[in-house]
Design a protein around this motif. Structure first.
Motif, mmCIF file in Angstrom:
data_model
loop_
_atom_site.group_PDB
_atom_site.id
_atom_site.type_symbol
_atom_site.label_atom_id
_atom_site.label_comp_id
_atom_site.label_asym_id
_atom_site.label_seq_id
_atom_site.Cartn_x
_atom_site.Cartn_y
_atom_site.Cartn_z
ATOM 1 N N GLY A 1 3.994 -37.927 -4.486
ATOM 2 C CA GLY A 1 4.598 -38.360 -3.224
ATOM 3 C C GLY A 1 5.890 -39.129 -3.427
ATOM 4 O O GLY A 1 6.873 -38.907 -2.716
ATOM 5 N N LEU A 2 5.908 -40.021 -4.404
ATOM 6 C CA LEU A 2 7.100 -40.842 -4.648
ATOM 7 C C LEU A 2 8.263 -40.012 -5.191
ATOM 8 O O LEU A 2 9.403 -40.148 -4.728
ATOM 9 N N VAL A 3 7.984 -39.170 -6.170
ATOM 10 C CA VAL A 3 9.060 -38.371 -6.773
ATOM 11 C C VAL A 3 9.624 -37.387 -5.756
ATOM 12 O O VAL A 3 10.853 -37.207 -5.655
ATOM 13 N N THR A 4 8.753 -36.761 -4.981
ATOM 14 C CA THR A 4 9.214 -35.831 -3.953
ATOM 15 C C THR A 4 10.070 -36.542 -2.913
ATOM 16 O O THR A 4 11.108 -36.020 -2.476
ATOM 17 N N THR A 5 9.657 -37.739 -2.527
ATOM 18 C CA THR A 5 10.426 -38.517 -1.552
ATOM 19 C C THR A 5 11.773 -38.935 -2.121
ATOM 20 O O THR A 5 12.791 -38.895 -1.415
ATOM 21 N N ALA A 6 11.807 -39.332 -3.388
ATOM 22 C CA ALA A 6 13.073 -39.714 -4.013
ATOM 23 C C ALA A 6 14.022 -38.523 -4.094
ATOM 24 O O ALA A 6 15.226 -38.656 -3.829
ATOM 25 N N ASP A 7 13.509 -37.355 -4.445
ATOM 26 C CA ASP A 7 14.340 -36.144 -4.475
ATOM 27 C C ASP A 7 14.925 -35.862 -3.090
ATOM 28 O O ASP A 7 16.124 -35.571 -2.950
ATOM 29 N N TRP A 8 14.054 -35.929 -2.089
ATOM 30 C CA TRP A 8 14.492 -35.646 -0.711
ATOM 31 C C TRP A 8 15.531 -36.655 -0.246
ATOM 32 O O TRP A 8 16.568 -36.270 0.319
ATOM 33 N N LEU A 9 15.282 -37.925 -0.501
ATOM 34 C CA LEU A 9 16.210 -38.956 -0.032
ATOM 35 C C LEU A 9 17.542 -38.872 -0.768
ATOM 36 O O LEU A 9 18.615 -39.007 -0.144
ATOM 37 N N ALA A 10 17.501 -38.651 -2.073
ATOM 38 C CA ALA A 10 18.736 -38.560 -2.841
ATOM 39 C C ALA A 10 19.605 -37.404 -2.358
ATOM 40 O O ALA A 10 20.840 -37.511 -2.316
ATOM 41 N N SER A 11 18.964 -36.304 -1.983
ATOM 42 C CA SER A 11 19.732 -35.154 -1.498
ATOM 43 C C SER A 11 20.451 -35.459 -0.183
ATOM 44 O O SER A 11 21.409 -34.777 0.172
ATOM 45 N N ARG A 12 20.008 -36.504 0.505
ATOM 46 C CA ARG A 12 20.587 -36.850 1.797
ATOM 47 C C ARG A 12 21.571 -38.014 1.733
ATOM 48 O O ARG A 12 22.582 -38.012 2.435
ATOM 49 N N VAL A 13 21.271 -39.020 0.900
ATOM 50 C CA VAL A 13 22.068 -40.251 0.965
ATOM 51 C C VAL A 13 22.918 -40.485 -0.273
ATOM 52 O O VAL A 13 23.817 -41.352 -0.244
ATOM 53 N N GLN A 14 22.686 -39.772 -1.358
ATOM 54 C CA GLN A 14 23.439 -40.023 -2.580
ATOM 55 C C GLN A 14 24.767 -39.273 -2.572
ATOM 56 O O GLN A 14 24.801 -38.060 -2.352
ATOM 57 N N ARG A 15 25.849 -39.998 -2.809
ATOM 58 C CA ARG A 15 27.177 -39.386 -2.808
ATOM 59 C C ARG A 15 27.326 -38.444 -3.996
ATOM 60 O O ARG A 15 26.890 -38.757 -5.102
#
Length: 229
Positions: A80-94
């Motif tokens: 759950g954590l790794v999947t969420t980090a992947d998803w969030l990074a794809s949205r907010v990481q420059r």
């Protein structure tokens, strides 16, 4: 608790979870508390063999101590954590700064741009889609994002913050329950022995003595006493 607090709990208690995974389970939930089912002959024999198998003086090789239930919890939390980090990074990481190379440019400005691009790609604040991708690393990175720590990211919007909070709360609660730090309630299949015949529930799992309570008449039982409270 806030999402950041839940993520901190996961990071701080992960080693305790790893230790728990390396031992055989010694207790079960819910506890029997005098309402235990009767064992048949085959079950008694299986329990006797298990006790003999864990005796250090018993002959034969010793099985590796492992708690499969804890391993399942760890896998669920980490996924759950790794999947969420992947998803969030794809949205907010420059995206990483890029610079054209291989054209024979040798001026100082170009060298500075190339150096800037290399530093940006290696920024340790970035979430990487390869390499270290375990529960503590992802929980720590997500905690920094919900705290709006500066870096190559934009701020989280409300929907993103709530999505992280849900995953964090689930993971922290699973850890507290697994380590016996969270009180929980579960229905008991047998009816209340009092005339009301109501629904029994057992409460415990947080290290405190478990209690059986009737949801209809309110009577309670503990392991220390056989009568109603």
């Amino acid at each position: 608790m806030s999402a950041a607090d839940d993520l901190d709990t996961i990071t701080e208690r992960w080693s305790a979870l790893q230790e728990a995974a390396g031992t055989r389970p010694t207790t079960s939930w819910p506890p029997a508390m005098g309402i235990a089912r009767l064992l048949d002959d085959d079950e008694r024999q299986a329990l006797a063999e298990e006790r003999a198998d864990t005796d250090p003086d018993a002959p034969g090789p010793r099985p590796t101590p492992v708690n499969v239930d804890v391993l399942d919890v760890m896998t669920t939390i980490e996924t759950g954590l790794v999947t969420t980090a992947d998803w969030l990074a794809s949205r907010v990481q420059r995206p990483v700064v890029t610079s054209a190379t291989g054209r024979g440019w040798g001026d100082e400005l170009h060298r500075q741009v190339v150096l800037l691009a290399a530093k940006d790609a290696a920024d340790p604040r970035r979430w990487h889609f390869t390499g270290q991708r375990d529960a503590p690393a992802s929980a720590e990175w997500l905690a920094l994002r919900v705290r709006a720590t500066p870096g190559p990211f934009r701020a989280l919007d409300e929907g993103e913050h709530q999505a992280v909070a849900r995953v964090a709360a689930m993971g922290a609660e699973m850890i507290r329950r697994t380590l016996g730090e969270a009180r929980r309630t579960e229905a008991v299949p047998e009816p209340c022995p009092a005339p009301c015949g109501g629904q029994l529930v057992v409460e415990g799992g947080d290290g405190e003595p478990p209690v059986v309570r009737c949801e209809d008449c309110g009577r309670t039982w503990t392991e220390a006493s056989s009568g109603a409270a």
